[in-house]
Scaffold this active site. Sequence first.
Site, PDB file in Angstrom:
ATOM      1  N   ASN A  42      32.701  38.065  37.737  1.00 20.13           N
ATOM      2  CA  ASN A  42      33.665  38.682  38.612  1.00 20.13           C
ATOM      3  C   ASN A  42      33.800  37.707  40.433  1.00 20.13           C
ATOM      4  OD1 ASN A  42      33.742  40.476  40.685  1.00 20.13           O
ATOM      5  ND2 ASN A  42      31.639  41.286  40.809  1.00 20.13           N
ATOM      6  N   TRP A  43      34.505  37.419  39.910  1.00 25.12           N
ATOM      7  CA  TRP A  43      35.724  36.641  41.167  1.00 25.12           C
ATOM      8  C   TRP A  43      35.821  37.105  42.302  1.00 25.12           C
ATOM      9  CZ3 TRP A  43      38.780  33.551  37.741  1.00 25.12           C
ATOM     10  CH2 TRP A  43      38.617  32.475  36.535  1.00 25.12           C
ATOM     11  N   LYS A  44      35.598  38.822  42.117  1.00 25.14           N
ATOM     12  CA  LYS A  44      35.113  39.466  43.812  1.00 25.14           C
ATOM     13  C   LYS A  44      36.435  38.788  44.290  1.00 25.14           C
ATOM     14  CE  LYS A  44      30.818  40.029  43.447  1.00 25.14           C
ATOM     15  NZ  LYS A  44      29.094  40.508  43.452  1.00 25.14           N
TER      16      LYS A  44
ATOM     17  N   GLY B  82      28.140  36.599  39.528  1.00 30.29           N
ATOM     18  CA  GLY B  82      28.825  36.148  40.905  1.00 30.29           C
ATOM     19  C   GLY B  82      29.401  35.008  40.850  1.00 30.29           C
ATOM     20  N   GLY B  83      28.475  35.031  41.977  1.00 26.65           N
ATOM     21  CA  GLY B  83      29.034  33.203  42.527  1.00 26.65           C
ATOM     22  C   GLY B  83      29.046  31.822  41.261  1.00 26.65           C
TER      23      GLY B  83
HETATM   24  P1  13P Z   1      25.887  37.465  42.045  1.00 26.82           P
HETATM   25  O1  13P Z   1      25.936  36.260  40.917  1.00 26.82           O
HETATM   26  O2  13P Z   1      26.469  35.964  43.836  1.00 26.82           O
HETATM   27  O3  13P Z   1      24.423  37.566  42.689  1.00 26.82           O
HETATM   28  O4  13P Z   1      26.941  38.450  42.054  1.00 26.82           O
HETATM   29  C1  13P Z   1      26.308  39.426  40.918  1.00 26.82           C
HETATM   30  C2  13P Z   1      27.016  40.372  41.164  1.00 26.82           C
HETATM   31  O5  13P Z   1      27.669  40.661  42.038  1.00 26.82           O
HETATM   32  C3  13P Z   1      28.548  40.434  39.398  1.00 26.82           C
HETATM   33  O6  13P Z   1      28.710  41.423  39.417  1.00 26.82           O
END
Ligand code: 13P
Length: 256
Positions: free
Chosen positions: A11-13, A234-235
């Site tokens: 999830n690259w947000k 995420g990160g």
């Molecule tokens: P992180 O891995 O950055 O904590 O984010 C998790 C996330 O929200 C995946 O959708």
Amino acid sequence: MTSRIPFVGGNWKMNLMRREVGELVRGVSSAVADSRVECAVYPSFVYLPDAIAAASAGLSVGGQDCSDELRGAFTGQVSAGMLKDIGCSSVLIGHSERRHGLGESDALISRKLGRALDAAVMPVLCVGETLAHRESGVAHAIIESQLRASLAGHSEAALARLVIAYEPVWAIGTGRTASADDASEAHDTIRRTLAVLYTARFSEAIRVIYGGSVTAKNAADLFSREAIDGGLIGGASLVAADFAQIIAAASARVRR
Ligand code: 13P
């Protein structure tokens, strides 16, 4: 061990610009090539066509959200049908940054789920408790109620390709990961709820993945658990080498 195929999502947000998206998609494509996982990345809407063009056959691309409406005067929204039209195979629904950050309700999430199913886009439904919920001992009740409300009105047959992501809000972007025990217990609650709402067979077939500060270091421990079918990252999914290690850790579930 389970016969469920591991699923890993990145999830690259609201990160990465166009050139970076292309580079990272190519990096992830080669990491997926010799793995046994299903892998998808979720770039910003505006870069979806670039990501789809750069992705290898083994890597799918999906949307971070979709509208609860079919079409019409809904400024700024993107429909599930549009995602399907450009080649997205899945969509994240009910991510905590939308539930808690933007106030999305279970009812809205349920309607979005319906739109994804109608458009034949695989939904990755996110659920998870806040820190306050966990500290007051209601984490599992919250997970169950989010599931019940989000799945209300959707049939087992329609949900055949559903993926559920357990993402405790307190673990997202905080560097604080749920322990493999805590995550496993939450996944067991999810499966029990699915068995009550639908059938035992359905609950055994559905993939339940974990998200919340998964890293190249802790992925193998989390994915060694029977109940944890992969991750939503995420990160760590923004760094090709780290994401490749996470994909390899999920892939190791299959070889055991
Ligand atoms: P992180 O891995 O950055 O904590 O984010 C998790 C996330 O929200 C995946 O959708």
